[in-house]
Design an enzyme around this catalytic site. Structure first.
Site, PDB file in Angstrom:
ATOM      1  CB  CYS A  94       4.792  -7.523  20.300  1.00 33.08           C
ATOM      2  SG  CYS A  94       5.493  -8.096  21.489  1.00 33.08           S
TER       3      CYS A  94
ATOM      4  CD  GLU B 232       4.592  -6.969  11.873  1.00 29.53           C
ATOM      5  OE1 GLU B 232       4.608  -6.260  10.951  1.00 29.53           O
ATOM      6  OE2 GLU B 232       3.520  -7.373  12.451  1.00 29.53           O
TER       7      GLU B 232
ATOM      8  NE  ARG C 145      18.688  33.333  38.506  1.00 31.34           N
ATOM      9  CZ  ARG C 145      20.790  33.895  38.396  1.00 31.34           C
ATOM     10  NH1 ARG C 145      20.428  33.012  39.814  1.00 31.34           N
ATOM     11  NH2 ARG C 145      21.494  33.900  38.225  1.00 31.34           N
TER      12      ARG C 145
ATOM     13  CB  ILE D  85      11.566  29.251  33.700  1.00 32.94           C
ATOM     14  CG1 ILE D  85       9.704  29.821  32.894  1.00 32.94           C
ATOM     15  CG2 ILE D  85      10.838  29.368  34.878  1.00 32.94           C
ATOM     16  CD1 ILE D  85       8.578  29.435  33.569  1.00 32.94           C
TER      17      ILE D  85
ATOM     18  N   GLY E  33      16.627  28.606  32.760  1.00 36.53           N
ATOM     19  CA  GLY E  33      18.206  29.257  31.963  1.00 36.53           C
ATOM     20  C   GLY E  33      18.940  27.713  32.130  1.00 36.53           C
TER      21      GLY E  33
ATOM     22  CD  GLU F 281      -0.324   3.100  23.916  1.00 36.34           C
ATOM     23  OE1 GLU F 281      -2.028   3.535  24.142  1.00 36.34           O
ATOM     24  OE2 GLU F 281       0.008   2.420  25.284  1.00 36.34           O
ATOM     25  N   GLY F 282       0.195   6.324  18.950  1.00 40.19           N
ATOM     26  CA  GLY F 282      -0.547   6.780  18.007  1.00 40.19           C
ATOM     27  C   GLY F 282      -0.280   8.124  18.025  1.00 40.19           C
TER      28      GLY F 282
ATOM     29  CB  SER G  39       1.100  14.655  17.381  1.00 40.95           C
ATOM     30  OG  SER G  39       0.733  14.924  19.010  1.00 40.95           O
TER      31      SER G  39
HETATM   32  C1  FAD Z   1       9.711   4.736  23.814  1.00 43.39           C
HETATM   33  C2  FAD Z   1       8.066   3.823  22.475  1.00 43.39           C
HETATM   34  C3  FAD Z   1       7.277   2.761  22.751  1.00 43.39           C
HETATM   35  C4  FAD Z   1       6.872   2.711  22.193  1.00 43.39           C
HETATM   36  N1  FAD Z   1       5.863   0.886  22.763  1.00 43.39           N
HETATM   37  C5  FAD Z   1       4.601   0.454  21.888  1.00 43.39           C
HETATM   38  C6  FAD Z   1       4.544  -0.837  22.874  1.00 43.39           C
HETATM   39  O1  FAD Z   1       4.527  -1.523  23.426  1.00 43.39           O
HETATM   40  N2  FAD Z   1       3.973  -1.917  21.598  1.00 43.39           N
HETATM   41  C7  FAD Z   1       4.121  -1.512  20.235  1.00 43.39           C
HETATM   42  O2  FAD Z   1       3.586  -1.917  19.864  1.00 43.39           O
HETATM   43  N3  FAD Z   1       4.122   0.070  19.903  1.00 43.39           N
HETATM   44  C8  FAD Z   1       5.191   0.625  21.358  1.00 43.39           C
HETATM   45  N4  FAD Z   1       5.905   1.755  19.539  1.00 43.39           N
HETATM   46  C9  FAD Z   1       5.369   1.986  19.047  1.00 43.39           C
HETATM   47  C10 FAD Z   1       5.077   3.357  18.516  1.00 43.39           C
HETATM   48  O3  FAD Z   1       3.826   3.227  18.699  1.00 43.39           O
HETATM   49  C11 FAD Z   1       4.856   4.068  17.140  1.00 43.39           C
HETATM   50  O4  FAD Z   1       6.409   4.327  16.821  1.00 43.39           O
HETATM   51  C12 FAD Z   1       4.391   4.778  17.100  1.00 43.39           C
HETATM   52  O5  FAD Z   1       2.667   3.641  16.446  1.00 43.39           O
HETATM   53  C13 FAD Z   1       4.819   5.634  15.140  1.00 43.39           C
HETATM   54  O6  FAD Z   1       4.824   4.548  14.855  1.00 43.39           O
HETATM   55  P1  FAD Z   1       6.463   4.910  13.952  1.00 43.39           P
HETATM   56  O7  FAD Z   1       7.454   4.910  14.668  1.00 43.39           O
HETATM   57  O8  FAD Z   1       6.634   3.495  12.554  1.00 43.39           O
HETATM   58  O9  FAD Z   1       6.357   6.604  12.617  1.00 43.39           O
HETATM   59  P2  FAD Z   1       6.288   6.094  11.197  1.00 43.39           P
HETATM   60  O10 FAD Z   1       4.728   5.445  11.384  1.00 43.39           O
HETATM   61  O11 FAD Z   1       6.788   5.247  10.507  1.00 43.39           O
HETATM   62  O12 FAD Z   1       5.710   8.186  11.572  1.00 43.39           O
HETATM   63  C14 FAD Z   1       6.514   8.715  11.208  1.00 43.39           C
HETATM   64  C15 FAD Z   1       5.903   9.939  10.758  1.00 43.39           C
HETATM   65  O13 FAD Z   1       5.026  10.209   9.838  1.00 43.39           O
HETATM   66  C16 FAD Z   1       3.819  10.207  10.246  1.00 43.39           C
HETATM   67  N5  FAD Z   1       2.703   9.914   9.819  1.00 43.39           N
HETATM   68  C17 FAD Z   1       2.655   8.491   9.543  1.00 43.39           C
HETATM   69  N6  FAD Z   1       1.523   8.508   8.683  1.00 43.39           N
HETATM   70  C18 FAD Z   1       1.134   9.349   8.540  1.00 43.39           C
HETATM   71  C19 FAD Z   1      -0.673   9.670   7.926  1.00 43.39           C
HETATM   72  N7  FAD Z   1      -0.983   9.038   7.824  1.00 43.39           N
HETATM   73  N8  FAD Z   1      -0.866  11.936   8.106  1.00 43.39           N
HETATM   74  C20 FAD Z   1      -0.114  12.351   8.797  1.00 43.39           C
HETATM   75  N9  FAD Z   1       1.234  12.004   9.171  1.00 43.39           N
HETATM   76  C21 FAD Z   1       1.918  10.200   9.214  1.00 43.39           C
HETATM   77  C22 FAD Z   1       4.080  10.253  11.851  1.00 43.39           C
HETATM   78  O14 FAD Z   1       2.760  11.119  12.695  1.00 43.39           O
HETATM   79  C23 FAD Z   1       5.372  10.323  12.444  1.00 43.39           C
HETATM   80  O15 FAD Z   1       4.987  11.722  12.232  1.00 43.39           O
HETATM   81  C24 FAD Z   1       6.407   2.496  20.993  1.00 43.39           C
HETATM   82  C25 FAD Z   1       7.636   3.207  20.685  1.00 43.39           C
HETATM   83  C26 FAD Z   1       8.862   4.366  21.437  1.00 43.39           C
HETATM   84  C27 FAD Z   1       9.367   4.643  20.771  1.00 43.39           C
END
Ligand code: FAD
Length: 410
Positions: free
Chosen positions: A134, A137, A294, A364, A366, A390-391, A393
């Site tokens: 976890c 947040e 197909r 592909i 359809g 996990e971060g 793109s």
């Molecule tokens: C199915 C699922 C499983 C997960 N499992 C875990 C888990 O086990 N443990 C855990 O701790 N977390 C987990 N996460 C959380 C996940 O790591 C976060 O959702 C992710 O890090 C993005 O954070 P956010 O959703 O708050 O998006 P935000 O940080 O609010 O980002 C929103 C958008 O803004 C962009 N953005 C933000 N800052 C910047 C910047 N400086 N420059 C350019 N673009 C930016 C982002 O790329 C994104 O497109 C999980 C999420 C999901 C959906």
């Protein structure tokens, strides 16, 4: 074995134990994951019986997990992850979600903590368990340094007391052990963070909202609430003495190690790339077979360059993504620093390949591709996660651009 899986003619042969594990994981995916995947996706339920099957098969065990983490080639994790996620993304996440907190334990724990707690993460064959990491947040997703969950040390009792709200936790609330990233000193930013083990049944930890998701629906994702959660002093990863020394160094502005949660994400990125390659490969193989059978305009649709070139790009991109994943994993195992953020490169590339490949597979197929009677729409929903968790793109591009330029790009 398809072209995209036939990696024997790549740069190097897989070590025999990795090749065996790949065949073993593939067989498990064929027999246990594929047949159940659509059902668990529809019901949005954790596939406990399949987790138990994996425990019986020896895939979901502390022994195998530690072997994978310590494999000297570094390839065991991405290779096995690819096969399991080739089976299905959601079920793959349910089976391998425990490996993220395990990466944190292996990376930041003392040898004694690793020995004691790894078995607790997995439970037993009779009663399998899952674990959760976890970190995220509500106000700290990409901005992971901004967490508010506090860990305060209570001198009289010698306990840590944790308070805060975590979100998006894979296995959050259904896990036996929760690994919590908390701040011990907010003034130090991420350098004031530490990871804490919360054992099963500890009072004060509970599940908040369970999220209903676009993809990875067989994997449980939820908020985790921490209200005066008391744990013994020894349950901070790395031990309290090491933490005190690290905090003292940070306060004196001496150089300190990368915070443990971030180190765990760094270490798992190549395996996440392996997972994304698995989903992409599943869609590519399905689309290739479909395109050969197909018939439209009196010939198989693959006889049109418009379709064949799409498949050629898919195969090429999948192999490129896999090689990036293997390179980063191998570097990590050999202790070679990822100076150009090679782990982030692998995760970025494989995520985007998974999204593009699964979308092309729908094209592909359809109309059939757009229905739930065929698996590619599920794989497309699953693939989208890789550009987010996990971060994202964007964050991977930030990490790579900073690494290659030495400039603090914002
Ligand atoms: C199915 C699922 C499983 C997960 N499992 C875990 C888990 O086990 N443990 C855990 O701790 N977390 C987990 N996460 C959380 C996940 O790591 C976060 O959702 C992710 O890090 C993005 O954070 P956010 O959703 O708050 O998006 P935000 O940080 O609010 O980002 C929103 C958008 O803004 C962009 N953005 C933000 N800052 C910047 C910047 N400086 N420059 C350019 N673009 C930016 C982002 O790329 C994104 O497109 C999980 C999420 C999901 C959906």
């Amino acid at each position: 074995m398809t072209a995209a899986m036939d990696t024997e003619n790549a740069l190097f042969d897989l070590p025999p134990d990795v090749a065996d594990a790949r065949a073993w994981a593939h067989d498990f995916a064929v027999r246990y994951i594929r047949p159940a995947a659509a059902d668990y996706d529809a019901r949005e339920e954790t596939p406990w019986p399949v987790i138990q099957d994996a425990a019986i098969a020896g895939l979901y065990t502390p022994e195998f997990a530690l072997q994978a983490f310590t494999d000297p080639s570094g390839l065991m994790l991405p290779v096995v992850a690819e096969e399991i996620f080739w089976g299905d993304g959601g079920m793959g996440q349910a089976l391998l979600g425990t490996f993220l907190p395990l990466a944190a334990l292996v990376g930041a724990g003392t040898p004694e903590q690793i020995r004691t707690w790894t078995p607790e993460f997995f439970g037993s064959v009779e009663h399998p368990a899952v674990a959760a990491l976890c970190a995220s947040e509500p106000d700290a997703g990409s901005d992971a340094a901004n967490i508010r969950t506090r860990a305060e040390f209570d001198e009289p009792s010698g306990d840590w007391i944790l308070n805060g709200v975590k979100t998006w936790a894979t296995n959050g609330g259904i896990a036996g052990v929760h690994v919590i990233n908390a701040t011990v000193d907010r003034d130090l930013g991420a350098r004031g963070h530490a990871l804490f083990l919360v054992p099963p049944g500890t009072p004060g930890i509970s599940q908040g909202q369970k999220f209903s998701k676009h993809g990875l629906r067989a994997s449980h994702t939820a908020e985790v609430l921490l209200e005066d959660v008391r744990i013994p002093s020894g349950l901070v990863l790395g031990g309290k003495d090491a933490l005190d020394a690290r905090l003292a160094a940070a306060r004196e502005r001496r150089k300190v190690r990368v915070p443990a949660a971030m180190a765990a994400f760094e270490a798992t990125r190549p395996s996440i790339a392996g997972m994304a390659v698995g989903v992409a490969r599943a869609a590519y193989e399905y689309a290739l077979d479909y395109a050969k059978t197909r018939v439209q305009f009196g010939r198989p649709i693959i006889a049109n360059q418009g379709i064949a070139f799409m498949l050629a790009d898919m195969a090429t991109e999948i192999d490129a993504a896999r090689l990036l994943a293997w390179r980063a994993s191998n570097q990590l195992a050999r202790g070679i620093p990822l100076r150009n953020a090679e782990g982030s490169m692998a995760k970025l590339k494989a995520s985007e390949v998974a999204v593009r490949t699964t979308e092309q597979a729908i094209q592909i197929l359809g109309g059939n591709g757009y229905t739930r009677d065929y698996p590619v729409e599920r794989w497309a929903r699953d693939a989208k996660i890789f550009t987010i968790y996990e971060g994202t793109s964007e964050i991977q591009r930030l990490i790579i651009s900073r690494a290659i330029s030495g400039i603090r790009i914002e």
